[in-house]
Design a protein around this motif. Structure first.
Motif, PDB file in Angstrom:
ATOM      1  N   VAL A  70       0.869  -1.165   0.000  1.00  0.00           N
ATOM      2  CA  VAL A  70       0.000   0.000   0.000  1.00  0.00           C
ATOM      3  C   VAL A  70       0.909   1.219   0.000  1.00  0.00           C
ATOM      4  CG1 VAL A  70      -1.697   1.364   1.269  1.00  0.00           C
ATOM      5  CG2 VAL A  70      -1.886  -1.130   1.224  1.00  0.00           C
ATOM      6  N   VAL A  71       0.697   2.118  -0.940  1.00  0.00           N
ATOM      7  CA  VAL A  71       1.515   3.323  -1.025  1.00  0.00           C
ATOM      8  C   VAL A  71       0.630   4.531  -0.737  1.00  0.00           C
ATOM      9  CG1 VAL A  71       3.077   4.702  -2.442  1.00  0.00           C
ATOM     10  CG2 VAL A  71       3.008   2.213  -2.731  1.00  0.00           C
ATOM     11  N   ILE A  72       0.969   5.248   0.318  1.00  0.00           N
ATOM     12  CA  ILE A  72       0.254   6.468   0.684  1.00  0.00           C
ATOM     13  C   ILE A  72       1.067   7.646   0.169  1.00  0.00           C
ATOM     14  CG2 ILE A  72      -0.721   7.823   2.573  1.00  0.00           C
ATOM     15  CD1 ILE A  72      -0.739   5.218   4.239  1.00  0.00           C
ATOM     16  N   VAL A  73       0.459   8.447  -0.682  1.00  0.00           N
ATOM     17  CA  VAL A  73       1.160   9.549  -1.335  1.00  0.00           C
ATOM     18  C   VAL A  73       0.417  10.848  -1.039  1.00  0.00           C
ATOM     19  CG1 VAL A  73       2.189  10.350  -3.496  1.00  0.00           C
ATOM     20  CG2 VAL A  73       1.681   7.920  -3.202  1.00  0.00           C
ATOM     21  N   CYS A  74       1.167  11.862  -0.586  1.00  0.00           N
ATOM     22  CA  CYS A  74       0.520  13.119  -0.205  1.00  0.00           C
ATOM     23  C   CYS A  74       1.193  14.310  -0.878  1.00  0.00           C
ATOM     24  CB  CYS A  74       0.572  13.285   1.314  1.00  0.00           C
ATOM     25  SG  CYS A  74      -0.273  14.755   1.940  1.00  0.00           S
ATOM     26  N   SER A  75       0.387  15.228  -1.362  1.00  0.00           N
ATOM     27  CA  SER A  75       0.870  16.505  -1.903  1.00  0.00           C
ATOM     28  C   SER A  75      -0.224  17.535  -1.682  1.00  0.00           C
ATOM     29  CB  SER A  75       1.199  16.386  -3.392  1.00  0.00           C
ATOM     30  OG  SER A  75       1.450  17.662  -3.965  1.00  0.00           O
ATOM     31  N   HIS A  76       0.092  18.604  -0.975  1.00  0.00           N
ATOM     32  CA  HIS A  76      -0.937  19.595  -0.633  1.00  0.00           C
ATOM     33  C   HIS A  76      -1.596  20.163  -1.886  1.00  0.00           C
ATOM     34  CE1 HIS A  76      -3.053  22.487   1.832  1.00  0.00           C
ATOM     35  NE2 HIS A  76      -2.623  23.467   1.059  1.00  0.00           N
ATOM     36  N   GLY A  77      -0.779  20.645  -2.816  1.00  0.00           N
ATOM     37  CA  GLY A  77      -1.323  21.196  -4.063  1.00  0.00           C
ATOM     38  C   GLY A  77      -1.664  20.116  -5.072  1.00  0.00           C
ATOM     39  N   GLY A  78      -1.094  18.932  -4.877  1.00  0.00           N
ATOM     40  CA  GLY A  78      -1.414  17.794  -5.733  1.00  0.00           C
ATOM     41  C   GLY A  78      -0.727  17.757  -7.072  1.00  0.00           C
ATOM     42  N   ASN A  79       0.184  18.709  -7.321  1.00  0.00           N
ATOM     43  CA  ASN A  79       0.847  18.759  -8.626  1.00  0.00           C
ATOM     44  C   ASN A  79       2.368  18.754  -8.524  1.00  0.00           C
ATOM     45  OD1 ASN A  79      -1.596  18.939 -10.169  1.00  0.00           O
ATOM     46  ND2 ASN A  79      -1.784  21.073  -9.513  1.00  0.00           N
ATOM     47  N   THR A  80       2.920  18.461  -7.365  1.00  0.00           N
ATOM     48  CA  THR A  80       4.370  18.359  -7.230  1.00  0.00           C
ATOM     49  C   THR A  80       4.859  17.255  -8.170  1.00  0.00           C
ATOM     50  OG1 THR A  80       4.214  19.009  -4.905  1.00  0.00           O
ATOM     51  CG2 THR A  80       6.264  17.954  -5.621  1.00  0.00           C
ATOM     52  N   PRO A  81       5.678  17.606  -9.176  1.00  0.00           N
ATOM     53  CA  PRO A  81       6.041  16.627 -10.220  1.00  0.00           C
ATOM     54  C   PRO A  81       6.603  15.324  -9.674  1.00  0.00           C
ATOM     55  CG  PRO A  81       6.755  18.824 -10.861  1.00  0.00           C
ATOM     56  CD  PRO A  81       6.281  18.930  -9.439  1.00  0.00           C
ATOM     57  N   ALA A  96      -1.470  -0.774  -4.235  1.00  0.00           N
ATOM     58  CA  ALA A  96      -2.682   0.012  -3.993  1.00  0.00           C
ATOM     59  C   ALA A  96      -2.246   1.407  -3.575  1.00  0.00           C
ATOM     60  CB  ALA A  96      -3.509  -0.626  -2.893  1.00  0.00           C
ATOM     61  N   THR A  97      -2.797   2.429  -4.220  1.00  0.00           N
ATOM     62  CA  THR A  97      -2.383   3.798  -3.927  1.00  0.00           C
ATOM     63  C   THR A  97      -3.506   4.570  -3.243  1.00  0.00           C
ATOM     64  OG1 THR A  97      -3.057   4.523  -6.131  1.00  0.00           O
ATOM     65  CG2 THR A  97      -0.745   3.900  -5.837  1.00  0.00           C
ATOM     66  N   ILE A  98      -3.150   5.188  -2.125  1.00  0.00           N
ATOM     67  CA  ILE A  98      -4.049   6.114  -1.438  1.00  0.00           C
ATOM     68  C   ILE A  98      -3.395   7.489  -1.522  1.00  0.00           C
ATOM     69  CG2 ILE A  98      -5.190   6.741   0.716  1.00  0.00           C
ATOM     70  CD1 ILE A  98      -4.903   3.844   1.617  1.00  0.00           C
ATOM     71  N   THR A  99      -4.048   8.436  -2.150  1.00  0.00           N
ATOM     72  CA  THR A  99      -3.476   9.770  -2.277  1.00  0.00           C
ATOM     73  C   THR A  99      -4.242  10.754  -1.402  1.00  0.00           C
ATOM     74  OG1 THR A  99      -4.861  10.329  -4.201  1.00  0.00           O
ATOM     75  CG2 THR A  99      -2.724   9.296  -4.641  1.00  0.00           C
ATOM     76  N   LEU A 100      -3.525  11.787  -0.984  1.00  0.00           N
ATOM     77  CA  LEU A 100      -4.132  12.858  -0.193  1.00  0.00           C
ATOM     78  C   LEU A 100      -3.720  14.193  -0.798  1.00  0.00           C
ATOM     79  CD1 LEU A 100      -2.983  10.549   2.051  1.00  0.00           C
ATOM     80  CD2 LEU A 100      -4.329  12.028   3.534  1.00  0.00           C
ATOM     81  N   THR A 101      -4.676  15.084  -0.941  1.00  0.00           N
ATOM     82  CA  THR A 101      -4.406  16.414  -1.469  1.00  0.00           C
ATOM     83  C   THR A 101      -5.526  17.363  -1.048  1.00  0.00           C
ATOM     84  OG1 THR A 101      -3.983  17.711  -3.479  1.00  0.00           O
ATOM     85  CG2 THR A 101      -5.545  15.882  -3.668  1.00  0.00           C
ATOM     86  N   HIS A 102      -5.218  18.644  -1.146  1.00  0.00           N
ATOM     87  CA  HIS A 102      -6.223  19.669  -0.859  1.00  0.00           C
ATOM     88  C   HIS A 102      -6.872  20.179  -2.145  1.00  0.00           C
ATOM     89  CE1 HIS A 102      -8.194  22.968   1.126  1.00  0.00           C
ATOM     90  NE2 HIS A 102      -7.477  23.886   0.516  1.00  0.00           N
ATOM     91  N   ASN A 103      -6.360  19.699  -3.291  1.00  0.00           N
ATOM     92  CA  ASN A 103      -6.776  20.208  -4.604  1.00  0.00           C
ATOM     93  C   ASN A 103      -7.616  19.164  -5.344  1.00  0.00           C
ATOM     94  OD1 ASN A 103      -6.994  21.302  -7.174  1.00  0.00           O
ATOM     95  ND2 ASN A 103      -4.797  21.172  -7.633  1.00  0.00           N
ATOM     96  N   LYS A 104      -8.880  19.459  -5.547  1.00  0.00           N
ATOM     97  CA  LYS A 104      -9.773  18.490  -6.195  1.00  0.00           C
ATOM     98  C   LYS A 104      -9.431  18.251  -7.665  1.00  0.00           C
ATOM     99  CE  LYS A 104     -13.356  21.974  -7.223  1.00  0.00           C
ATOM    100  NZ  LYS A 104     -13.150  21.994  -8.672  1.00  0.00           N
ATOM    101  N   ASP A 105      -8.618  19.137  -8.262  1.00  0.00           N
ATOM    102  CA  ASP A 105      -8.229  18.987  -9.665  1.00  0.00           C
ATOM    103  C   ASP A 105      -6.778  18.536  -9.815  1.00  0.00           C
ATOM    104  OD1 ASP A 105     -10.762  19.960 -10.631  1.00  0.00           O
ATOM    105  OD2 ASP A 105     -10.099  21.988 -10.109  1.00  0.00           O
ATOM    106  N   ALA A 106      -6.200  18.007  -8.763  1.00  0.00           N
ATOM    107  CA  ALA A 106      -4.780  17.642  -8.745  1.00  0.00           C
ATOM    108  C   ALA A 106      -4.439  16.532  -9.731  1.00  0.00           C
ATOM    109  CB  ALA A 106      -4.380  17.214  -7.337  1.00  0.00           C
ATOM    110  N   ASP A 107      -3.269  16.655 -10.345  1.00  0.00           N
ATOM    111  CA  ASP A 107      -2.752  15.594 -11.226  1.00  0.00           C
ATOM    112  C   ASP A 107      -2.540  14.301 -10.449  1.00  0.00           C
ATOM    113  OD1 ASP A 107      -2.744  17.329 -13.370  1.00  0.00           O
ATOM    114  OD2 ASP A 107      -0.619  17.839 -13.187  1.00  0.00           O
ATOM    115  N   LEU A 108      -2.219  14.425  -9.179  1.00  0.00           N
ATOM    116  CA  LEU A 108      -1.948  13.265  -8.329  1.00  0.00           C
ATOM    117  C   LEU A 108      -3.104  12.267  -8.334  1.00  0.00           C
ATOM    118  CD1 LEU A 108       0.018  12.077  -6.144  1.00  0.00           C
ATOM    119  CD2 LEU A 108      -1.306  13.355  -4.451  1.00  0.00           C
TER     120      LEU A 108
END
Length: 322
Positions: A70-81, A96-108
């Motif tokens: 399980v990979v948990i990936v976080c980026s506040h803006g969601g676009n950190t390359p 399995a990837t669980i992502t966290l971001t504050h940006n609903k349109d994030a590339d992440l």
């Protein structure tokens, strides 16, 4: 879908179960993951926990990364390359990837099996911020894979930690102003911490002081202080000590005893003094960094005012090619 349901779906989809959790991010988002790394390494019997800065995860892909991960990936803006690429790598390897971001349109989000869109701002409760959410995920994964004896106590703590934070912010308000007045021009700050909070000693150094205030700083683990770093202790050097409540408090107390004898510029932020002991002693240590983050935001805010240096001011980040 809540965290318990997300973990349950992931677990049921893994033929060989969940064998490891990777925590992947950069900067402040990586700092938010340290408490979870400490928790899993402390409490898991078989489940492995590994933490990576995003670009290293991309360039030095762990060979164990795969379908049991399980990979948990976080980026506040969601676009950190680097972080977006890390999520892509994890997905391509079958994790399995669980992502966290504050940006609903994030590339992440493109590479997420499950995405958590978290709240942010002064009016949010800390249990809805990424550090607490990621820790909640880690606790849930451990409980569903091995059974975590402190699960109910942890969940109780999660419900009341915001009250501890609010009370603590009030308690340090005047102290933070005096700290900023006294130390706003210091050439360097050493930030000490241990246990789950060492990650925030590091985070306050690299994010709040170096990035947001352009002040030189370095994090030192309280347990490592006596194995080299204490040699620079004198009456002119500033130390900020994060005193934990829990199993590693003895490490912080030992450092404080030495600093009080040989140092002079010592600021202590003590979670016990701030009232964290209302959380059960069996799980309280994991909540220290959640409290410290919000309390030290008061300190950095006062520094920003007196230094006339807005917290959002940058010299390089987002301004030049790097």
């Amino acid at each position: 879908m809540n965290i318990r349901e997300i973990v349950g779906k992931i677990r049921s989809s893994k033929e060989d179960g969940i064998k490891e959790v990777f925590l992947v991010a950069c900067g402040g988002s990586l700092v938010d993951m340290y408490a979870s790394q400490y928790f899993l390494q402390s409490e898991a019997r078989e489940l492995r926990a590994l933490s990576y800065t995003s670009n290293e995860f991309v360039h030095a892909i762990p060979k164990s990364l795969g379908k049991s991960s399980v990979v948990i990936v976080c980026s506040h803006g969601g676009n950190t390359p680097e972080t977006v690429e890390a999520a892509k790598v994890a997905s391509e390897k079958g994790a399995a990837t669980i992502t966290l971001t504050h940006n609903k349109d994030a590339d992440l989000i493109k590479y997420a099996d499950y995405n958590i869109l978290y709240e942010w701002g002064n009016d949010t409760s800390v249990e809805d911020n990424p550090m607490a959410i990621i820790l909640n995920i880690a606790v849930e994964i451990l409980n569903q894979t091995e059974v975590y004896e402190g699960y109910n106590k942890f969940m109780e703590g999660l419900k009341i930690v915001n009250d501890v934070v609010k009370r603590g912010q009030g308690l340090v308000a005047e102290r933070a102003k005096k700290y900023a007045e006294k130390y706003k021009d210091e050439p360097i700050t050493y930030v000490l911490g241990s246990g789950a909070s060492y990650g925030h000693a590091y985070g306050f150094s690299i994010c709040s002081l170096m990035e947001m205030q352009w002040m030189n700083a370095s994090a030192v683990h309280s347990g490592e202080y006596f194995h080299g770093p204490f040699e620079v202790t004198d009456k002119e050097t500033l130390y900020l000590l994060l005193m934990n409540e829990g199993r590693t408090r003895e490490l912080d107390e030992r450092a404080l005893k030495f600093l009080n004898k040989y140092g002079a510029k010592v600021e202590v932020v003590d979670c016990k003094e701030l009232g964290i002991s209302v959380i059960d002693s069996s799980v309280v240590e994991f909540f220290n960094p959640i409290v410290f983050y919000s309390i030290l935001c008061v300190y950095r805010g006062e520094l920003a005012k007196l230094r006339n240096h807005d917290l959002d001011t940058r010299r390089y980040m987002g301004k030049v090619e790097y």
